[in-house]
Design a protein around this motif. Structure first.
Motif: not given
Length: 318
Positions: A164-176
């Motif tokens: 609902x917030x349009x959040x991004x997940x961050x992954x080590x070594x990759x883009x959000x």
């Protein structure tokens, strides 16, 4: 078992071994006892960089992946900026589970289908060739068809709020990546599509919206310690009393958390709780229930309406 002390070491341990990441362990240890997970594990509790809330210059927040659900629910600044997220965090599971369960673990947990969880049954998620729930007991199954043979709904409540917030997940070594990209509703073999050996480091939220009010509601078959039959997250932003922006997300009805754009569009221009009934009218038609999940079409409509009425109250609420 490895216990790395920083993000780089944790990422390397996951990348270079077949170990599964473990933080709070509320789902991992349950699956271990059920024969659905196996050691070794890469424990993340010593990686301080993965825990806590970081506030950025533009007022947005980043939450580390091993931040506990209880910490998210209790954070006053998060509650002010992202009320739908903290309301959701405060409502899920039990106080004991919220105290140890983590943000990343909640997003990546496995489904609660009794056939998947039982050693007595084979299923698509365990390498089988069919979904026994589809022809068997699927009372708690999906009510929205996304093209998968598996009928287990996704279990993450925090994913619904973050969607609902349009959040991004961050992954080590990759883009959000958008949180919705963690999931594929047509995939019957897994509950998330994160690559093996990848490490989720946190979630980035957008700049808070001024004038936001929000609500989270869930319907359960008993009052405490129960997985939701349906759940709804609502965010509205109002200017001069009228809704100028709306986000409505639903959980426990499909293989993934869902946005409900039809409801969102109907809310724009609304100015009070009376608008909720009209906005949710299309919801049952969006569902394609199984023989035993027809009740979810109406229950979802009414749960979304309840959340909308609370969010649209003159004073707002969460």
């Amino acid at each position: 078992m490895s216990t790395p002390g920083d993000v780089a070491a944790a990422a390397a341990a996951l990348r270079d071994s077949a170990a599964e990441a473990r933080a709070g362990g509320t789902d991992v240890m349950a699956r271990l006892s059920e024969g659905l997970a196996a050691a070794p594990f890469t424990d993340l509790h010593r990686v301080r960089e993965l825990r806590g809330v970081e506030w950025r210059a533009d007022g947005s927040a980043r939450i580390g992946s091993t931040t506990t659900v209880a910490e998210i629910a209790a954070d006053a600044r998060l509650r002010s900026a992202y009320p739908a997220l903290t309301a959701t965090a405060g409502a899920l599971a039990t106080p004991q589970i919220r105290a140890v369960a983590t943000l990343g673990g909640n997003l990546l947990q496995r489904n609660r289908c009794p056939y998947y969880r039982s050693a007595a049954f084979d299923c698509l998620q365990k390498g089988g060739d069919s979904c026994p729930a589809r022809a068997g007991d699927h009372l708690h199954g999906t009510a929205v068809d996304q093209g998968a043979a598996c009928v287990a709904p996704h279990p993450s409540s925090l994913a619904v709020a973050l969607l609902a917030y349009g959040a991004d997940v961050e992954v080590e070594g990759a883009g959000p990546r958008p949180v919705g990209d963690l999931y594929d509703g047509s995939d019957s073999t897994r509950d998330h599509v994160l690559e093996a050996g990848a490490l989720v480091t946190g979630v980035a939220l957008p700049v808070p919206a001024a004038g936001e009010s929000a609500a989270y509601r869930r319907a359960t078959s008993r009052s405490r310690a129960e997985w939701p039959l349906v759940e709804a997250v609502v965010r509205v932003v109002r200017t001069g009393g009228a809704v100028t922006e709306a986000a409505v997300a639903a959980g426990a009805v499909a293989r993934t958390p869902l946005r409900l754009p039809e409801v969102e569009r109907a809310l724009v221009g609304a100015s009070g709780p009376d608008a909720a009934a009209a906005a949710v009218a299309p919801v049952p038609a969006l569902c394609s229930p199984l023989p035993q999940t027809g009740y979810k079409a109406v229950l979802l409509r009414d749960t979304v309406r309840d959340a909308l009425e609370r969010a649209l109250e003159p004073q707002g609420g969460a």
